[in-house]
Design a protein around this motif. Structure first.
Motif, PDB file in Angstrom:
ATOM      1  N   LEU A 123     -18.369  38.530  72.454  1.00  0.00           N
ATOM      2  CA  LEU A 123     -18.023  39.442  72.419  1.00  0.00           C
ATOM      3  C   LEU A 123     -16.672  39.609  70.418  1.00  0.00           C
ATOM      4  CD1 LEU A 123     -17.149  40.984  75.622  1.00  0.00           C
ATOM      5  CD2 LEU A 123     -19.560  41.433  74.584  1.00  0.00           C
ATOM      6  N   GLY A 124     -16.095  38.721  70.274  1.00  0.00           N
ATOM      7  CA  GLY A 124     -15.294  39.145  69.148  1.00  0.00           C
ATOM      8  C   GLY A 124     -16.444  38.525  68.367  1.00  0.00           C
ATOM      9  N   ILE A 125     -17.836  38.931  68.134  1.00  0.00           N
ATOM     10  CA  ILE A 125     -18.363  37.922  66.864  1.00  0.00           C
ATOM     11  C   ILE A 125     -18.722  38.917  66.139  1.00  0.00           C
ATOM     12  CG2 ILE A 125     -20.628  37.426  66.504  1.00  0.00           C
ATOM     13  CD1 ILE A 125     -20.923  35.147  68.384  1.00  0.00           C
ATOM     14  N   PRO A 126     -18.961  40.467  66.850  1.00  0.00           N
ATOM     15  CA  PRO A 126     -18.826  41.747  65.789  1.00  0.00           C
ATOM     16  C   PRO A 126     -17.899  41.108  64.644  1.00  0.00           C
ATOM     17  CG  PRO A 126     -19.498  41.849  68.048  1.00  0.00           C
ATOM     18  CD  PRO A 126     -18.975  40.861  68.407  1.00  0.00           C
ATOM     19  N   GLY A 127     -16.576  41.365  65.214  1.00  0.00           N
ATOM     20  CA  GLY A 127     -15.523  42.148  64.512  1.00  0.00           C
ATOM     21  C   GLY A 127     -16.159  40.854  63.505  1.00  0.00           C
ATOM     22  N   PHE A 128     -15.812  39.541  63.655  1.00  0.00           N
ATOM     23  CA  PHE A 128     -16.199  38.477  63.163  1.00  0.00           C
ATOM     24  C   PHE A 128     -16.602  39.014  61.832  1.00  0.00           C
ATOM     25  CE2 PHE A 128     -17.669  34.282  61.074  1.00  0.00           C
ATOM     26  CZ  PHE A 128     -17.154  33.702  60.810  1.00  0.00           C
ATOM     27  N   ILE A 129     -17.520  39.376  62.629  1.00  0.00           N
ATOM     28  CA  ILE A 129     -18.779  39.736  61.472  1.00  0.00           C
ATOM     29  C   ILE A 129     -18.617  41.135  60.179  1.00  0.00           C
ATOM     30  CG2 ILE A 129     -21.741  40.520  60.928  1.00  0.00           C
ATOM     31  CD1 ILE A 129     -22.307  38.801  63.118  1.00  0.00           C
ATOM     32  N   MET A 130     -18.229  41.291  61.143  1.00  0.00           N
ATOM     33  CA  MET A 130     -17.794  42.623  60.157  1.00  0.00           C
ATOM     34  C   MET A 130     -16.554  42.679  59.178  1.00  0.00           C
ATOM     35  SD  MET A 130     -17.665  45.714  62.372  1.00  0.00           S
ATOM     36  CE  MET A 130     -17.038  47.346  61.046  1.00  0.00           C
ATOM     37  N   ALA A 131     -15.722  41.876  59.454  1.00  0.00           N
ATOM     38  CA  ALA A 131     -14.710  40.981  57.949  1.00  0.00           C
ATOM     39  C   ALA A 131     -15.219  40.867  57.282  1.00  0.00           C
ATOM     40  CB  ALA A 131     -13.124  40.461  59.139  1.00  0.00           C
ATOM     41  N   GLY A 132     -16.056  39.023  57.693  1.00  0.00           N
ATOM     42  CA  GLY A 132     -16.657  38.604  57.028  1.00  0.00           C
ATOM     43  C   GLY A 132     -17.537  39.104  55.600  1.00  0.00           C
ATOM     44  N   THR A 133     -18.338  39.929  56.516  1.00  0.00           N
ATOM     45  CA  THR A 133     -19.429  40.404  55.554  1.00  0.00           C
ATOM     46  C   THR A 133     -18.551  41.859  54.314  1.00  0.00           C
ATOM     47  OG1 THR A 133     -19.562  42.025  57.372  1.00  0.00           O
ATOM     48  CG2 THR A 133     -21.267  40.821  57.078  1.00  0.00           C
ATOM     49  N   ASN A 134     -17.161  41.916  54.773  1.00  0.00           N
ATOM     50  CA  ASN A 134     -16.286  43.609  54.388  1.00  0.00           C
ATOM     51  C   ASN A 134     -16.436  42.670  52.629  1.00  0.00           C
ATOM     52  OD1 ASN A 134     -15.888  45.485  54.983  1.00  0.00           O
ATOM     53  ND2 ASN A 134     -14.784  44.935  56.862  1.00  0.00           N
ATOM     54  N   CYS A 135     -15.897  41.017  53.552  1.00  0.00           N
ATOM     55  CA  CYS A 135     -15.432  40.432  52.138  1.00  0.00           C
ATOM     56  C   CYS A 135     -17.144  39.718  50.761  1.00  0.00           C
ATOM     57  CB  CYS A 135     -14.654  39.159  52.381  1.00  0.00           C
ATOM     58  SG  CYS A 135     -13.782  38.247  53.238  1.00  0.00           S
ATOM     59  N   LEU A 136     -17.920  39.717  51.858  1.00  0.00           N
ATOM     60  CA  LEU A 136     -18.158  39.214  50.700  1.00  0.00           C
ATOM     61  C   LEU A 136     -19.114  40.815  50.179  1.00  0.00           C
ATOM     62  CD1 LEU A 136     -21.737  37.901  50.062  1.00  0.00           C
ATOM     63  CD2 LEU A 136     -22.963  39.128  51.944  1.00  0.00           C
ATOM     64  N   VAL A 137     -19.107  41.540  50.646  1.00  0.00           N
ATOM     65  CA  VAL A 137     -19.312  42.770  50.088  1.00  0.00           C
ATOM     66  C   VAL A 137     -18.471  42.784  49.122  1.00  0.00           C
ATOM     67  CG1 VAL A 137     -19.458  45.564  50.021  1.00  0.00           C
ATOM     68  CG2 VAL A 137     -20.437  44.442  51.691  1.00  0.00           C
ATOM     69  N   GLN A 138     -16.858  43.101  49.642  1.00  0.00           N
ATOM     70  CA  GLN A 138     -16.112  42.742  47.849  1.00  0.00           C
ATOM     71  C   GLN A 138     -16.350  42.318  46.972  1.00  0.00           C
ATOM     72  OE1 GLN A 138     -13.789  45.688  48.283  1.00  0.00           O
ATOM     73  NE2 GLN A 138     -13.416  44.879  46.379  1.00  0.00           N
ATOM     74  N   VAL A 139     -16.904  40.685  47.446  1.00  0.00           N
ATOM     75  CA  VAL A 139     -16.753  40.267  45.893  1.00  0.00           C
ATOM     76  C   VAL A 139     -18.289  40.498  45.123  1.00  0.00           C
ATOM     77  CG1 VAL A 139     -17.598  37.740  45.681  1.00  0.00           C
ATOM     78  CG2 VAL A 139     -15.793  36.965  47.042  1.00  0.00           C
ATOM     79  N   THR A 140     -19.178  40.907  46.383  1.00  0.00           N
ATOM     80  CA  THR A 140     -20.235  41.088  44.781  1.00  0.00           C
ATOM     81  C   THR A 140     -19.494  42.628  44.259  1.00  0.00           C
ATOM     82  OG1 THR A 140     -21.825  40.627  46.516  1.00  0.00           O
ATOM     83  CG2 THR A 140     -22.840  42.388  45.699  1.00  0.00           C
ATOM     84  N   CYS A 141     -18.783  43.199  45.145  1.00  0.00           N
ATOM     85  CA  CYS A 141     -18.455  44.550  43.772  1.00  0.00           C
ATOM     86  C   CYS A 141     -17.694  44.424  42.943  1.00  0.00           C
ATOM     87  CB  CYS A 141     -18.278  45.134  44.834  1.00  0.00           C
ATOM     88  SG  CYS A 141     -18.379  46.413  46.464  1.00  0.00           S
ATOM     89  N   ASN A 142     -17.325  43.540  43.318  1.00  0.00           N
ATOM     90  CA  ASN A 142     -16.267  43.186  41.622  1.00  0.00           C
ATOM     91  C   ASN A 142     -17.009  42.640  40.494  1.00  0.00           C
ATOM     92  OD1 ASN A 142     -13.620  44.081  43.156  1.00  0.00           O
ATOM     93  ND2 ASN A 142     -12.881  41.907  43.939  1.00  0.00           N
ATOM     94  N   ALA A 143     -17.547  41.407  40.854  1.00  0.00           N
ATOM     95  CA  ALA A 143     -18.599  41.114  39.806  1.00  0.00           C
ATOM     96  C   ALA A 143     -19.333  42.167  39.310  1.00  0.00           C
ATOM     97  CB  ALA A 143     -19.729  39.435  40.576  1.00  0.00           C
ATOM     98  N   THR A 144     -20.174  43.377  39.890  1.00  0.00           N
ATOM     99  CA  THR A 144     -21.085  43.912  39.729  1.00  0.00           C
ATOM    100  C   THR A 144     -20.150  44.855  38.975  1.00  0.00           C
ATOM    101  OG1 THR A 144     -22.522  43.527  41.410  1.00  0.00           O
ATOM    102  CG2 THR A 144     -22.571  45.335  39.983  1.00  0.00           C
ATOM    103  N   LEU A 145     -19.349  45.100  39.264  1.00  0.00           N
ATOM    104  CA  LEU A 145     -18.121  46.088  38.344  1.00  0.00           C
ATOM    105  C   LEU A 145     -17.348  45.201  37.542  1.00  0.00           C
ATOM    106  CD1 LEU A 145     -15.889  47.950  41.201  1.00  0.00           C
ATOM    107  CD2 LEU A 145     -17.847  48.843  39.528  1.00  0.00           C
ATOM    108  N   LYS A 146     -17.191  44.122  36.850  1.00  0.00           N
ATOM    109  CA  LYS A 146     -16.960  43.440  35.858  1.00  0.00           C
ATOM    110  C   LYS A 146     -18.225  43.731  34.483  1.00  0.00           C
ATOM    111  CE  LYS A 146     -15.077  40.338  34.007  1.00  0.00           C
ATOM    112  NZ  LYS A 146     -13.452  40.217  33.377  1.00  0.00           N
ATOM    113  N   THR A 147     -19.477  43.566  35.518  1.00  0.00           N
ATOM    114  CA  THR A 147     -20.633  43.297  34.321  1.00  0.00           C
ATOM    115  C   THR A 147     -20.753  44.710  33.744  1.00  0.00           C
ATOM    116  OG1 THR A 147     -21.490  41.702  35.845  1.00  0.00           O
ATOM    117  CG2 THR A 147     -23.080  43.111  33.916  1.00  0.00           C
ATOM    118  N   TYR A 148     -20.696  46.097  34.625  1.00  0.00           N
ATOM    119  CA  TYR A 148     -20.522  47.237  34.733  1.00  0.00           C
ATOM    120  C   TYR A 148     -19.552  48.074  33.818  1.00  0.00           C
ATOM    121  CZ  TYR A 148     -25.328  46.499  36.204  1.00  0.00           C
ATOM    122  OH  TYR A 148     -27.175  46.086  35.898  1.00  0.00           O
ATOM    123  N   GLY A 149     -18.703  47.981  34.417  1.00  0.00           N
ATOM    124  CA  GLY A 149     -17.431  48.769  33.511  1.00  0.00           C
ATOM    125  C   GLY A 149     -15.650  47.716  33.381  1.00  0.00           C
TER     126      GLY A 149
END
Length: 206
Positions: free
Chosen positions: A1-27
């Protein structure tokens, strides 16, 4: 039951890294700063909703085990309505006072100027985020870990992540900020509607 929270935190980190890399390229670095500030505002707004839904989990679980199905249903409706009302107020504040919210975290005039437009895009449909929290917390409280894990992955890994990479090709920097509201609307509605059709319908029968 703790896995959903762990996944949310982990995917948030993945998305943040992706956002920063994409923003670096375009903005460039300025837009990375904009995203950092906007995320800080989002954290302030989302923590009370997260606290509400997580705090309701033991209440929902206990009453479900005690076969007090009316109380379970009332708890789900309560967190859904209160969460929606609170996020609607937050969304209104973003529309009315974006500059003041940004200045809580930065004094850079250029960053504030660019951030107002980006913030309006990012927070569009913010109220749907509360539906995701309510639906996912209900699944977790009732021991339905598979559904909770699926919807944790759906919003961030299956919607935000690919959109963050694809949308900037057509909308440039705005595409990075568009990914969040699209995921909130699709993911939030999918999670909440599924919860209503499965959990609430069953509770009504019981």
């Amino acid at each position: 039951l703790g896995i959903p929270g762990f996944i949310m935190a982990g995917t948030n980190c993945l998305v943040q890294v992706t956002c920063n890399a994409t923003l670096k390229t375009y903005g460039g670095d300025t837009y990375i700063g904009v995203m950092t500030v906007i995320n800080s505002v989002r954290e302030i707004f989302s923590i009370p909703v997260s606290g509400l839904t997580h705090g309701a989990q033991p209440v929902i679980s206990f009453n479900y085990g005690a076969k007090e199905y009316r109380r379970v249903r009332s708890g789900i409706v309560f967190i859904s309505l209160l969460g929606a009302a609170f996020t609607a107020i937050c969304w209104a504040l973003v529309l009315i006072l974006p500059e003041q919210l940004l200045r809580l975290f930065t004094a850079d005039k250029n960053l504030v100027r660019l951030g107002i437009h980006s913030m309006h895009i990012y927070f569009f449909g913010f109220v749907f985020m509360s539906l995701q929290f309510a639906g996912q917390s209900t699944f977790t409280a009732l021991g339905k870990a598979r559904q909770a894990v699926f919807f944790s992955l759906l919003r961030k890994a299956f919607i935000v992540f690919p959109l963050t990479l694809l949308l900037p090709k057509w909308f440039a920097v705005d595409g990075v900020f568009l990914a969040e509201p699209i995921s909130n609307i699709i993911g939030g509605l999918a999670c909440y509607i599924t919860m209503r059709l499965t959990v609430l319908r069953k509770l009504n029968r019981q």
